[in-house]
Design an enzyme around this catalytic site. Sequence first.
Site, short mmCIF file in Angstrom:
data_model
loop_
_atom_site.label_atom_id
_atom_site.label_comp_id
_atom_site.label_asym_id
_atom_site.label_seq_id
_atom_site.Cartn_x
_atom_site.Cartn_y
_atom_site.Cartn_z
N HIS A 99 3.69 -1.12 3.83
CA HIS A 99 3.12 0.19 3.53
C HIS A 99 4.27 1.15 3.23
O HIS A 99 5.16 1.32 4.07
CB HIS A 99 2.32 0.68 4.75
CG HIS A 99 1.59 1.97 4.51
ND1 HIS A 99 0.44 2.05 3.75
CD2 HIS A 99 1.82 3.23 4.95
CE1 HIS A 99 0.00 3.30 3.73
NE2 HIS A 99 0.83 4.04 4.44
N SER B 87 0.88 -1.17 0.00
CA SER B 87 0.00 0.00 0.00
C SER B 87 0.91 1.22 0.00
O SER B 87 2.08 1.12 0.40
CB SER B 87 -0.93 -0.03 1.21
OG SER B 87 -0.21 -0.23 2.40
N ASP C 271 -0.69 15.93 15.58
CA ASP C 271 0.30 16.62 16.43
C ASP C 271 -0.31 17.87 17.04
O ASP C 271 -1.23 18.46 16.48
CB ASP C 271 1.52 16.99 15.57
CG ASP C 271 2.35 15.77 15.24
OD1 ASP C 271 2.58 14.95 16.14
OD2 ASP C 271 2.74 15.62 14.07
N GLU D 231 1.38 5.54 0.69
CA GLU D 231 0.87 6.80 1.25
C GLU D 231 1.27 7.97 0.35
O GLU D 231 2.42 8.06 -0.09
CB GLU D 231 1.45 7.04 2.66
CG GLU D 231 0.89 8.34 3.26
CD GLU D 231 1.58 8.74 4.56
OE1 GLU D 231 1.26 8.14 5.60
OE2 GLU D 231 2.43 9.65 4.52
N PHE E 219 13.53 14.38 10.30
CA PHE E 219 12.14 13.99 10.56
C PHE E 219 12.12 12.84 11.57
O PHE E 219 11.29 12.81 12.48
CB PHE E 219 11.46 13.62 9.24
CG PHE E 219 9.99 13.45 9.37
CD1 PHE E 219 9.19 14.47 9.91
CD2 PHE E 219 9.37 12.28 8.96
CE1 PHE E 219 7.82 14.31 10.04
CE2 PHE E 219 8.00 12.11 9.08
CZ PHE E 219 7.23 13.13 9.63
#
Length: 301
Positions: A273, A19, A113, A21, A223
């Site tokens: 994913h 999958s 967040d 994103e 990140f």
Amino acid sequence: MSEPTRLSRHTSRCPVNVSFEFFPPKNAEMETSLWESVDRLAPLSPSFVSVTYGAGGSTRERTHSTVKRLIDETSLKPAAHLTCVGATRTEIDDVIREYAAAGVKHIVALRGDPLTGIGTKYEPTADGYAQTSDLVAGIKRLGDFKIAVSAYPEAHPESPSLDADIDALKMKVDAGADHAITQFFFDNDLYFRYMDKVRARGIHIPILPGIVPVQNFKQTAGFAKKCGTDVPAWLASRFEGLENDVATRKLVAAAVCAEQVLDLIDRGVTDLHFYTMNKADLVHAICHLVGLRAQVDKVAA
Ligand code: FAD
């Protein structure tokens, strides 16, 4: 030369499900990049593609229109992300109803967040969904959606411990989550240790490993720090000195990601994913490597 054992071993196994994103584009250039990536990855027949919801709900309209276009113009099954942050229950319920009206059947339910930024204290919105498990229950009340939630093999940065974090996951599962997607990680052992703990806690939903192909090491490492993802020294050393060498960086990124994904598959993982960052090249190469073929290739063969 014969094919390496690792490759031949896993590609002869049952097929891997993938999958992808994507995030909603901000401008025309990003729009082009997104839809080129969708066109390139769609023929690999992913189980679903997810579309993120910008921090604080900032992409509400763009997430919706991206998901709607995926439904109207492709055969992909989109999962729309949704967060609790900065909106009342009534506002969030409206988004859920809009998703349902657009034909969305799968929602990735998140807390989000803090509006004041990652690392600051999270304050639920007055009259909002206080936490993700409430949002999951709210979505269930409003429609027959498949619901995904997040999972954190290295614990969420706000979590006092991994056990407390797994308790939070249990609450989301008890509220009705059907599957989870992990935060990205680079050390597969962490994922497998986490899975042992999760299963021991009585959580039996599928937990898809979230994979980040390292498009840009510096950005990814920055990140990762915010997300609580460990960046092992071996990873940093592989990208060392490649800051201005895009071509080599890309080859190294593909090799690093291939190594991680092949190891996951060798150890029994069947669903992956990918955080695509709206870029198809690396993800497409890795999918090819693990045996996925575009439908057009099959027709041509
Ligand atoms: P949760 O898992 O619900 O909670 C985070 C942590 O807070 C828990 O792990 C736990 O430690 C603690 N906690 C929660 N509830 C309780 C409780 N009742 N008691 C004690 N502790 C508790 N952000 C976006 O803005 N948009 C997106 O589209 C988006 N997509 C994401 C997709 C994935 C797969 C992942 C992993 C993250 C995504 N995020 C997104 C980031 C996410 O919003 C942040 O990590 C946010 O800080 C936490 O949201 P969550 O749903 O993961 O939180």
